[in-house]
Design a protein around this motif. Structure first.
Motif, PDB file in Angstrom:
ATOM      1  N   PRO A 124      -5.439  -0.902   5.997  1.00 53.94           N
ATOM      2  CA  PRO A 124      -4.511  -0.103   6.803  1.00 53.94           C
ATOM      3  C   PRO A 124      -3.129  -0.765   6.811  1.00 53.94           C
ATOM      4  O   PRO A 124      -3.030  -1.999   6.796  1.00 53.94           O
ATOM      5  CB  PRO A 124      -5.158  -0.139   8.188  1.00 53.94           C
ATOM      6  N   PHE A 125      -2.083   0.029   6.843  1.00 55.64           N
ATOM      7  CA  PHE A 125      -0.714  -0.497   6.873  1.00 55.64           C
ATOM      8  C   PHE A 125       0.071   0.193   7.978  1.00 55.64           C
ATOM      9  O   PHE A 125      -0.024   1.411   8.147  1.00 55.64           O
ATOM     10  CB  PHE A 125      -0.002  -0.253   5.534  1.00 55.64           C
ATOM     11  N   GLU A 126       0.819  -0.595   8.745  1.00 56.91           N
ATOM     12  CA  GLU A 126       1.758  -0.040   9.711  1.00 56.91           C
ATOM     13  C   GLU A 126       3.143  -0.130   9.094  1.00 56.91           C
ATOM     14  O   GLU A 126       3.811  -1.164   9.155  1.00 56.91           O
ATOM     15  CB  GLU A 126       1.694  -0.800  11.039  1.00 56.91           C
ATOM     16  N   LEU A 127       3.590   0.965   8.478  1.00 60.56           N
ATOM     17  CA  LEU A 127       4.869   0.983   7.787  1.00 60.56           C
ATOM     18  C   LEU A 127       6.028   1.064   8.772  1.00 60.56           C
ATOM     19  O   LEU A 127       7.142   0.628   8.458  1.00 60.56           O
ATOM     20  CB  LEU A 127       4.914   2.158   6.808  1.00 60.56           C
ATOM     21  N   ALA A 128       5.792   1.643   9.916  1.00 61.31           N
ATOM     22  CA  ALA A 128       6.762   1.692  11.017  1.00 61.31           C
ATOM     23  C   ALA A 128       5.955   1.948  12.283  1.00 61.31           C
ATOM     24  O   ALA A 128       4.760   2.237  12.223  1.00 61.31           O
ATOM     25  CB  ALA A 128       7.798   2.794  10.785  1.00 61.31           C
TER      26      ALA A 128
ATOM     27  N   LEU B 135      -9.074   6.977  -5.745  1.00 62.34           N
ATOM     28  CA  LEU B 135      -8.022   6.539  -4.821  1.00 62.34           C
ATOM     29  C   LEU B 135      -7.899   7.538  -3.682  1.00 62.34           C
ATOM     30  O   LEU B 135      -7.774   8.750  -3.911  1.00 62.34           O
ATOM     31  CB  LEU B 135      -6.686   6.412  -5.549  1.00 62.34           C
ATOM     32  N   ASP B 136      -7.955   7.038  -2.440  1.00 60.79           N
ATOM     33  CA  ASP B 136      -7.716   7.851  -1.241  1.00 60.79           C
ATOM     34  C   ASP B 136      -6.535   7.272  -0.492  1.00 60.79           C
ATOM     35  O   ASP B 136      -6.473   6.056  -0.240  1.00 60.79           O
ATOM     36  CB  ASP B 136      -8.931   7.842  -0.322  1.00 60.79           C
ATOM     37  N   LEU B 137      -5.602   8.130  -0.086  1.00 65.15           N
ATOM     38  CA  LEU B 137      -4.440   7.706   0.694  1.00 65.15           C
ATOM     39  C   LEU B 137      -4.244   8.684   1.842  1.00 65.15           C
ATOM     40  O   LEU B 137      -4.125   9.897   1.620  1.00 65.15           O
ATOM     41  CB  LEU B 137      -3.182   7.662  -0.178  1.00 65.15           C
ATOM     42  N   ASN B 138      -4.233   8.159   3.066  1.00 67.27           N
ATOM     43  CA  ASN B 138      -4.009   8.992   4.240  1.00 67.27           C
ATOM     44  C   ASN B 138      -2.907   8.378   5.092  1.00 67.27           C
ATOM     45  O   ASN B 138      -2.911   7.175   5.354  1.00 67.27           O
ATOM     46  CB  ASN B 138      -5.296   9.114   5.065  1.00 67.27           C
ATOM     47  N   GLN B 139      -1.966   9.216   5.521  1.00 68.51           N
ATOM     48  CA  GLN B 139      -0.838   8.764   6.338  1.00 68.51           C
ATOM     49  C   GLN B 139      -0.769   9.586   7.622  1.00 68.51           C
ATOM     50  O   GLN B 139      -1.015  10.795   7.609  1.00 68.51           O
ATOM     51  CB  GLN B 139       0.469   8.932   5.570  1.00 68.51           C
ATOM     52  N   SER B 140      -0.426   8.941   8.727  1.00 64.70           N
ATOM     53  CA  SER B 140      -0.254   9.623  10.006  1.00 64.70           C
ATOM     54  C   SER B 140       1.120   9.297  10.563  1.00 64.70           C
ATOM     55  O   SER B 140       1.624   8.172  10.421  1.00 64.70           O
ATOM     56  CB  SER B 140      -1.342   9.219  10.994  1.00 64.70           C
TER      57      SER B 140
END
Length: 810
Positions: free
Chosen positions: A651-655, A689-694
């Protein structure tokens, strides 16, 4: 004064320990990451009417205690500046001279306003836990209003083929469970059930790649566990939901759940209705050869529309005759009816591609697939913390009624009708399941914890397939395709499991033994078979915490996949004049040895290296008769299947308002053996590859953007081409979080339908299976009643594995 207060509170942990021995009720308050929330405010409330009983303040380490409350049922409410208020489940306190520890109460960060952007604590769509991957369906915007099968297709490393078979991490043999109980369906029967179920009834999906000995040994590639929503509050409370969508056809769902909890009992129930019309457009180009020379090519286009009407209900009660005893009853059922309407257009081409005629087939069917299950359960906790006994008694019945009508018309190259075929199917069947299981857990102090259990199940399946053709103007039974098959199976199992923890090390070891006695009787052909075998299934797990930032894990296991009841049934299911499906009564169970090595960094970023080898692998296969120009779809055993995988999840917190989760799987698989007399030895390397953004936005809005890409990969004797999807959705929170309105679009560019080809032995075909994967939906949900108290007990039954296999189709 503030410094003095801090000094006094900082000195409270040692004193608090003495107080809590007398006070009986204690605990700790922490944030989501486990950090202590110093000086948090706490209140103790009576469960019956939420009346305030006592108040307290946590110390600098987050610990708290309440002095000598009178015996009764309570819950604790906690609050802290910058965090949402939280509550514990209801617990029973008896003044017996022993302390009662409610454990750690974790609070979520409160919404903040940063440059007009509202930031709220919220679970990501995908979470990586130590032993599993969790998909939070309840919090997903793009999953609102979708069917359960559609959510599964969007889950990490899960693939659903053109026949509804589900694979996990590129491997077949996955077990689908619901609330820890296997669903007794597979293939298109399982796919039909999941298409009829609304995702509104699912809280989360747990993906377990290497289960322990406590689980049934069935499932070589792991377990996908669907956790349904449950009531979580005292008093009366519940939820209602509605959704409407459209792709090529319309869709709608409606449902709700209701929970009422009092001191000595808990009543709960839910109901979901789903109307879901979808299509599958299968385009196949199939060549028939003689001596390596193409003699004919069939160019086929089949369009199947299936409108599902599905009712799903679940109701139960838990009774609490004592503070450590729970007796429960659960009843559930699914009632689905659908009327498939299929049209097939086939062109026949000669050796040089010249026209050679054509034929068409229509399919008009009526299907009824129903099941219900009853469960009686007991949980007894003992005086010693962690010592418990659970028991389950189950009965389930599955039955189906199908009326089929096929008309085929044959034309020459000039379009003149040259012949017709008539076929009517009258198909019925039922399955009865009886199961008992018991599990005992015993803490061993410094030596860890031991678990033991027993299980026995009995299944009887009776399938009667009758096909009729026209002969001299009247219907007669077609003995070539009709079949009456009876199958009985008894599985007796026992297991021992032990785990212990010493410093940085955590070790778990288990051994499960299962005896299987199975009898199959083909009434029509007066033939029978018998299976009687005993197998041991060891498992071991070792975790080592190298440092605060690094955790290493190793797991080993042996598992089994028994053929499902329909795979063993030597039936013939008509598809068109050149294609039919058939069971295989000679299928053997497949055995899998698995090993997995994992590394977790800062409890967030995980890397997994895995290997498995499967003996007598049950493989989907096509068997082609070039002379008769017919293709049989069936299952066969091949000698070996090998799998190597490298997985990554982070998981990444980009902002502060933007979070992302990445799941990547690189794997190599290989199939070895023979199919229809042709040697099989093919494999390949692929990735998923799975990518999910919220995105957390202002004004109560939030959004999601995500998708997947699946690389070209080998699947049995076939090769599947790449497929991908992009999904998007937006959500508005209403009425202080009680209501939610969601708008989403799945597979925006319409690229997540399977396509591939088979060039093996004498088979040469390519196919595309267009599906209704691009759908726009609008969904609304509303929560009512009392908020934030004890959850209704999630109750798995003891017959999960048998239920999964009960309605399986090959």
């Amino acid at each position: 004064m503030k410094n003095l207060l801090s000094l006094l509170l900082a000195a409270m942990p040692a004193v608090g320990g003495l107080w809590c021995q007398a006070a009986q009720v204690s605990g700790r308050v922490a944030g989501e990451a486990g950090q202590p929330l110093e000086f948090a405010s706490l209140t103790l409330h009576q469960a019956s009417d939420s009346a305030l009983a006592k108040g307290a303040v946590a110390d600098s380490a987050g610990f708290f205690c309440f002095l000598s409350p009178p015996p009764g049922d309570y819950f604790i409410r906690a609050s802290h500046v910058g965090y949402e208020a939280g509550e514990t489940p209801v617990f029973s306190f008896r003044d017996e001279g022993r302390g009662h520890d409610v454990g750690t109460l974790r609070l979520s960060p409160q919404a903040e306003t940063l440059d007009a952007v509202s930031v709220r604590g919220r679970k990501p769509f995908v979470e990586r836990h130590l032993d599993k991957l969790v998909v939070n369906v309840e919090n997903s915007i793009v999953s609102a209003g979708a069917s359960v099968l559609e959510v599964l297709e969007r889950s990490p490393n899960v693939f659903v083929d053109q026949n509804g078979n589900i694979t996990l991490n590129g491997r077949p043999g996955v077990i689908i469970m619901m609330d820890d109980k296997p669903v007794q369906l597979s293939g298109d029967a399982l796919a039909n059930m999941l298409r009829g179920m609304s995702s509104n009834s699912i809280e989360k999906i747990e993906i377990i790649s290497n289960p322990s000995a406590r689980y049934d040994a069935q499932g070589s590639s792991g377990i996908i566990n669907l956790r349904t929503k449950k009531g979580r509050q005292m008093g009366a409370n519940g939820n209602v939901s509605l959704s409407a969508g459209h792709g090529k056809f319309g869709k709608a769902t409606a449902g709700g759940n209701l929970n009422y909890r009092a001191r000595h009992f808990n009543l709960f129930g839910n109901y979901q209705y789903s109307w879901n019309k979808f299509f599958n457009n299968l385009v196949v180009l199939r060549r028939f050869s003689d001596g390596g020379e193409v003699q004919a090519t069939y160019d086929q286009n089949s369009f199947l529309a299936m409108p599902y009407n599905t009712h799903t209900a679940r109701a139960g009660a838990d009774f609490f005759p004592g503070p450590k005893t729970t007796v429960g009853f659960l009843a559930s059922g699914t009632f689905s009816h659908f009327n498939p309407r299929g049209d097939n257009e086939s062109s026949i081409l000669g050796p040089q591609g010249e026209p050679g005629g054509r034929f068409t087939t229509t399919n008009r069917s009526r299907d009824r697939w129903n099941n219900y299950a009853l469960n009686l359960n007991l949980r007894q906790n003992f005086a010693r913390e962690g010592q418990s006994l659970t028991a389950d008694l189950d009965y389930a019945r599955y039955w189906n009624e199908t009326a089929q009508l096929f008309h085929s018309y044959f034309f020459d190259t000039g379009g003149t009708l040259t012949g017709t075929d008539y076929l009517r199917g009258d198909i019925g069947g039922f399955l009865d399941l009886y199961s008992f299981k018991a599990d005992y857990a015993m803490p061993l102090g410094a030596l860890g914890k031991a678990e033991a259990g027993l299980k026995s199940s009995y299944v009887k399946a009776d399938n009667d397939l009758k096909y009729f053709i026209l002969l001299q103007g009247g219907e007669v039974l077609d003995g070539r395709q009709s079949n009456h098959f009876i199958y009985e199976e008894n599985i007796n199992a026992g297991y021992l499991n032990w785990n212990g923890e010493w410093g940085r090390w955590n070790v778990q070891a288990g051994l499960r033994g299962e005896q299987t006695v199975a009898d199959g009787f083909q009434v029509t052909a007066d033939s029978a078979f018998r299976r009687n075998y005993f197998q041991l299934f060891p498992s071991a797990f070792v975790n080592c915490k190298i440092s605060d930032n690094h955790l290493l894990g190793i797991s080993l296991s042996r598992r089994i996949d028994r053929p499902n009841y329909q795979q063993l049934n030597p039936f013939r299911a008509f598809v068109d004049p050149t294609t039919y499906r058939a069971g295989n009564p000679f299928l053997l169970p497949q055995l899998t040895y698995s090993a997995e090595f994992s590394h977790t960094f800062r409890q967030r970023i995980s890397t997994t290296l895995s290997y498995s080898t499967t003996k007598d692998n049950i493989t989907y296969a096509l068997i082609q008769n070039d002379e008769a120009r017919q293709t049989v779809v069936t299952n066969v055993n091949i000698r070996k299947y090998e799998y190597f995988g490298l997985g990554f999840n982070a998981p990444f917190e980009l902002a502060k308002w933007w979070n992302a989760n990445v799941n990547f799987l690189l794997y190599h698989n290989r199939f070895e053996g023979s199919v229809a007399g042709f040697g099989l030895g093919q494999g390949g390397t692929a990735f998923h590859l799975d990518l999910n953004q919220s995105f957390l936005l202002s004004g109560g809005f939030s959004a999601e953007l995500g998708g997947f890409y699946m690389h070209r990969h080998v699947y049995g004797i076939s090769v599947m081409e790449p497929m991908w999807a992009l999904n998007a959705g937006i959500q508005k929170s209403l009425w202080e979080g009680k209501g939610t309105l969601r708008l989403n679009v799945s597979d925006i560019f319409w690229r997540s339908w399977p396509r591939g080809g088979t060039r093996f032995g004498n088979i040469d075909e390519v196919f595309r299976s267009y599906r209704e994967t691009r759908v726009g939906r609008l969904a609304f949900s509303y929560n009512f009643g009392r908020k934030g108290l004890a959850p209704g007990r999630r109750r798995p039954t003891g017959a999960e594995e048998e239920k999964r296999r009960a309605g399986e189709r090959g």
